[in-house]
Design a protein around this motif. Sequence first.
Motif, PDB file in Angstrom:
ATOM      1  N   ASN A 119       0.858  -1.181   0.000  1.00  0.00           N
ATOM      2  CA  ASN A 119       0.000   0.000   0.000  1.00  0.00           C
ATOM      3  C   ASN A 119       0.891   1.226   0.000  1.00  0.00           C
ATOM      4  OD1 ASN A 119      -2.293  -1.597   0.156  1.00  0.00           O
ATOM      5  ND2 ASN A 119      -2.370  -1.520   2.381  1.00  0.00           N
ATOM      6  N   VAL A 121       0.737   5.749  -0.347  1.00  0.00           N
ATOM      7  CA  VAL A 121      -0.041   6.987  -0.441  1.00  0.00           C
ATOM      8  C   VAL A 121       0.437   7.741  -1.674  1.00  0.00           C
ATOM      9  CG1 VAL A 121      -0.624   9.169   0.684  1.00  0.00           C
ATOM     10  CG2 VAL A 121      -0.327   7.094   2.068  1.00  0.00           C
ATOM     11  N   ARG A 160      -8.132   3.454   0.096  1.00  0.00           N
ATOM     12  CA  ARG A 160      -8.776   4.379   1.021  1.00  0.00           C
ATOM     13  C   ARG A 160      -8.521   5.809   0.589  1.00  0.00           C
ATOM     14  NH1 ARG A 160      -6.671   6.909   5.456  1.00  0.00           N
ATOM     15  NH2 ARG A 160      -4.839   5.579   5.478  1.00  0.00           N
ATOM     16  N   TRP A 161      -9.555   6.602   0.592  1.00  0.00           N
ATOM     17  CA  TRP A 161      -9.450   8.024   0.302  1.00  0.00           C
ATOM     18  C   TRP A 161      -8.816   8.702   1.514  1.00  0.00           C
ATOM     19  CZ3 TRP A 161     -11.569  12.380   2.655  1.00  0.00           C
ATOM     20  CH2 TRP A 161     -11.519  13.565   1.908  1.00  0.00           C
ATOM     21  N   VAL A 162      -7.835   9.593   1.279  1.00  0.00           N
ATOM     22  CA  VAL A 162      -7.175  10.314   2.364  1.00  0.00           C
ATOM     23  C   VAL A 162      -7.658  11.758   2.389  1.00  0.00           C
ATOM     24  CG1 VAL A 162      -4.948  11.130   3.263  1.00  0.00           C
ATOM     25  CG2 VAL A 162      -5.140   8.825   2.307  1.00  0.00           C
ATOM     26  N   SER A 163      -7.561  12.410   1.244  1.00  0.00           N
ATOM     27  CA  SER A 163      -8.026  13.785   1.092  1.00  0.00           C
ATOM     28  C   SER A 163      -8.220  14.026  -0.401  1.00  0.00           C
ATOM     29  CB  SER A 163      -7.024  14.785   1.690  1.00  0.00           C
ATOM     30  OG  SER A 163      -5.789  14.719   1.009  1.00  0.00           O
ATOM     31  N   ALA A 167      -4.818   9.368  -2.036  1.00  0.00           N
ATOM     32  CA  ALA A 167      -5.404   8.112  -1.567  1.00  0.00           C
ATOM     33  C   ALA A 167      -4.315   7.104  -1.235  1.00  0.00           C
ATOM     34  CB  ALA A 167      -6.317   7.528  -2.636  1.00  0.00           C
ATOM     35  N   VAL A 168      -4.696   6.114  -0.457  1.00  0.00           N
ATOM     36  CA  VAL A 168      -3.861   4.943  -0.244  1.00  0.00           C
ATOM     37  C   VAL A 168      -4.192   4.014  -1.404  1.00  0.00           C
ATOM     38  CG1 VAL A 168      -3.365   2.959   1.227  1.00  0.00           C
ATOM     39  CG2 VAL A 168      -3.880   5.188   2.263  1.00  0.00           C
TER      40      VAL A 168
END
Length: 182
Positions: A119, A121, A160-163, A167-168
Amino acid sequence: MKTNLLFAGALAFALVAVAVHTISPGADIFSLMPDAGFATAMATLAVNKQRDYQMGDKEEYPVIAADIIYQGAAVGENASGYARPLVAADPFLGFAEAIADNSAGAAGAININVKKRGNIVLPISGLAITANDRPAVYASDDDTFTLTSAGNSLIGYVSRWVSTGVAVVEFDAALVKAALQA
């Protein structure tokens, strides 16, 4: 240790067999036992054996001539089989773990170590919070990531959305390769 356990098991079976049946003189106790792979168990290692272990999430590839792959770069494979900073439509190999400077070398003079799954970012053009359906992530070069597939290299999926725009990304070069060959 395994041989001792097998012998103990065979001995226990032989004692049970003696209690239940009479064993004729010279009988082989293994012939009384059901086939449980005892014959092949004798081929187990009897001494230490050196093995060449490969880390499951890392790989090493020869680098293209006269180029530099920087740490963190998406790494692609050119048509000749050499690693290079990813170019749109290259097969994705993973992310560079350290710089590989082959700017003065011939093709294959040095290797690049890549992380081929995990994974990471990443900044992704066009990514919004609504990216909850695990959209595919593509690269158009070694540091430009997008949700647009046309002409680009598939590298993974949003985990996964971060901002906004970040995303991750879950990536696995082997699964990407398999998906492209299917």
